[in-house]
Design a protein around this motif. Structure first.
Motif, PDB file in Angstrom:
ATOM      1  N   PRO A  84      -4.806  -4.617   4.373  1.00  0.00           N
ATOM      2  CA  PRO A  84      -3.926  -3.948   5.560  1.00  0.00           C
ATOM      3  C   PRO A  84      -3.174  -2.630   5.120  1.00  0.00           C
ATOM      4  CG  PRO A  84      -3.158  -5.861   4.779  1.00  0.00           C
ATOM      5  CD  PRO A  84      -4.487  -5.997   4.285  1.00  0.00           C
ATOM      6  N   ARG A  85      -2.774  -2.549   3.790  1.00  0.00           N
ATOM      7  CA  ARG A  85      -1.803  -1.487   3.587  1.00  0.00           C
ATOM      8  C   ARG A  85      -2.459  -0.167   3.854  1.00  0.00           C
ATOM      9  NH1 ARG A  85       0.591  -1.751  -2.329  1.00  0.00           N
ATOM     10  NH2 ARG A  85       1.567  -3.635  -1.346  1.00  0.00           N
ATOM     11  N   GLY A  86      -3.700  -0.216   2.936  1.00  0.00           N
ATOM     12  CA  GLY A  86      -4.447   0.955   3.229  1.00  0.00           C
ATOM     13  C   GLY A  86      -5.186   1.260   4.593  1.00  0.00           C
ATOM     14  N   PHE A  87      -5.422   0.360   5.153  1.00  0.00           N
ATOM     15  CA  PHE A  87      -6.013   0.453   6.535  1.00  0.00           C
ATOM     16  C   PHE A  87      -4.956   1.203   7.584  1.00  0.00           C
ATOM     17  CE2 PHE A  87      -6.768  -1.156  10.824  1.00  0.00           C
ATOM     18  CZ  PHE A  87      -8.004  -0.354  11.148  1.00  0.00           C
ATOM     19  N   ILE A  88      -3.797   0.524   7.463  1.00  0.00           N
ATOM     20  CA  ILE A  88      -2.535   1.232   8.042  1.00  0.00           C
ATOM     21  C   ILE A  88      -2.472   2.546   8.029  1.00  0.00           C
ATOM     22  CG2 ILE A  88      -0.259   0.994   8.955  1.00  0.00           C
ATOM     23  CD1 ILE A  88      -0.574  -2.110   8.461  1.00  0.00           C
ATOM     24  N   ALA A  89      -2.376   2.678   6.738  1.00  0.00           N
ATOM     25  CA  ALA A  89      -1.969   4.289   6.286  1.00  0.00           C
ATOM     26  C   ALA A  89      -2.951   5.337   6.743  1.00  0.00           C
ATOM     27  CB  ALA A  89      -1.981   4.209   4.788  1.00  0.00           C
ATOM     28  N   SER A  90      -4.316   4.790   6.703  1.00  0.00           N
ATOM     29  CA  SER A  90      -5.459   5.669   7.093  1.00  0.00           C
ATOM     30  C   SER A  90      -5.508   5.868   8.430  1.00  0.00           C
ATOM     31  CB  SER A  90      -6.792   4.876   6.474  1.00  0.00           C
ATOM     32  OG  SER A  90      -7.923   5.754   7.116  1.00  0.00           O
ATOM     33  N   SER A  91      -5.105   4.780   9.305  1.00  0.00           N
ATOM     34  CA  SER A  91      -5.024   4.739  10.720  1.00  0.00           C
ATOM     35  C   SER A  91      -3.948   5.954  11.079  1.00  0.00           C
ATOM     36  CB  SER A  91      -4.829   3.385  11.345  1.00  0.00           C
ATOM     37  OG  SER A  91      -5.754   2.747  11.025  1.00  0.00           O
ATOM     38  N   VAL A  92      -2.785   5.969  10.578  1.00  0.00           N
ATOM     39  CA  VAL A  92      -2.009   6.833  10.491  1.00  0.00           C
ATOM     40  C   VAL A  92      -2.213   8.278  10.390  1.00  0.00           C
ATOM     41  CG1 VAL A  92       0.591   7.316   9.980  1.00  0.00           C
ATOM     42  CG2 VAL A  92      -0.092   5.065  10.521  1.00  0.00           C
TER      43      VAL A  92
END
Length: 354
Positions: free
Chosen positions: A174-182
């Motif tokens: 989730p950390r990487g996914f959220i950062a990428s979405s932002v």
């Protein structure tokens, strides 16, 4: 202990959950349990339900016996066209046993939540299942973040308000996914390490704004975010670190326009007036739990063993009744009873020898 005095006037239409069934037509979307204790959904029935999304109301009859939660939730989207997101703290292998008629994915999720002491929240077309506190605060947190986004300059605001659906594969961090979405929206997170390490099963979110997506994804970690428009940065913060949310926001949103709450004299007991016509006991209990904040626990196995069902339809009318008289009026016609255990109401089959 001093009782807070209130008098609630509840009419049969106080419950949107219940009232919809009076007006709905029945559609053939059934979910029958197999002999192995797992439920299968007829593909033809899925097509029928999915192609009927123009209809505002439809009912699916669900018979599940010990179906894993992840599998159960996955079946709801094709039938109702609604996405269910399970909080990371909810066991995906939790076994679900249900025998109900439901008019929406939220109805089914609410029934699951009631059995397992969980909570349900809604954000747009997303139904959220999680710990009670986390689920109930979700709309208020989302509203608070939306107000912050509304104060951004027009160009920046559009990056947050544009809606889109997202999905992720199995074992996504989730950390990487959220950062990428932002980053895809032209922003960046300055303290992504605040998001604990985790690995998620494959999942998806329906069309939501970036603000709503972040609210959902961070909620399971008891986190939210703050915006810094000057350099397009987002700071992840703990929910306890932000100003208090409006009190009783969920309770207010659930209150029907036809539900009256009026004050009465100090020291008086709480009384209820309720009229119900041909409604399943389960749905009435659910509405009482949601609107009056009663902690209701259902002993499904004991009720089934006694040959009783919470889906029995009942009709009754009570006026100025206390909690005990209201529960008796609701449960007795279905052969059910209740026990008070600390601050919970436990629903059981009636023992006629009592």
């Amino acid at each position: 202990m001093r009782l807070i005095s209130r008098q609630l006037k509840l009419f049969v239409s106080l419950m949107a959950i219940v009232g919809v069934y009076v007006l709905c037509r029945e559609l053939p979307a059934q979910d029958e349990g197999s002999t192995h204790g797992r439920a299968k959904l007829d593909p033809a029935q899925i097509s029928s339900a999915a192609s009927d999304r123009q209809a505002p109301h439809r009912i699916a009859t669900i018979h599940w016996q010990r179906v894993p939660l992840r599998e159960a939730l996955g079946r709801l989207q094709p039938v109702f066209g609604e996405t269910v997101f399970a909080d990371r703290r909810v066991d995906p292998q939790l076994r679900v046993t249900l025998d109900i008629e439901a008019g929406s994915a939220e109805d089914v999720v609410a029934a699951i939540a009631a059995q397992h002491h969980l909570g349900v929240g809604r954000l747009g077309s997303l139904v959220y299942l999680g710990p009670s506190g986390a689920a109930e605060r979700l709309p208020a947190v989302a509203a608070a973040r939306s107000r912050e986004v509304a104060r951004l300059p027009g160009g920046l605001r559009a990056t947050f308000t544009r809606k889109q659906a997202v999905s992720w594969p199995r074992l996504t961090e989730p950390r990487g996914f959220i950062a990428s979405s932002v980053e895809q929206r032209g922003w960046r997170i300055v303290n992504a390490e605040k998001i604990p390490f985790d690995l998620w099963a494959a999942g998806q979110l329906p069309e939501l704004s970036l603000s709503q997506q972040l609210t959902v994804l961070l909620n399971g970690f008891d986190l939210t975010f703050e915006l810094q428009s000057s350099d397009r940065t987002i700071r992840v913060v703990g929910l306890k670190d932000i100003p208090a949310l409006p009190a009783n926001s969920m309770a207010k949103s659930r209150r029907s326009a036809q539900t009256k709450m009026v004050g009465s004299r100090p020291g008086t007991r709480q009384v209820y007036t309720l009229r119900v016509q041909e409604q399943p006991v389960r749905l009435v209990l659910r509405a009482l739990s949601q609107r009056l904040h009663w902690a209701i626990q259902i002993d499904e196995s004991q009720i089934q063993a006694a040959g009783k069902s919470l889906d029995t339809r009942v009709s009754f009318s009570v006026q100025d009744a206390d909690r005990d008289h209201l529960l008796d009026a609701l449960l007795k016609p279905a052969g059910l009873d209740y026990r008070l255990e600390d601050d919970r109401v436990r629903i059981i089959a009636r023992r006629y020898s009592d």
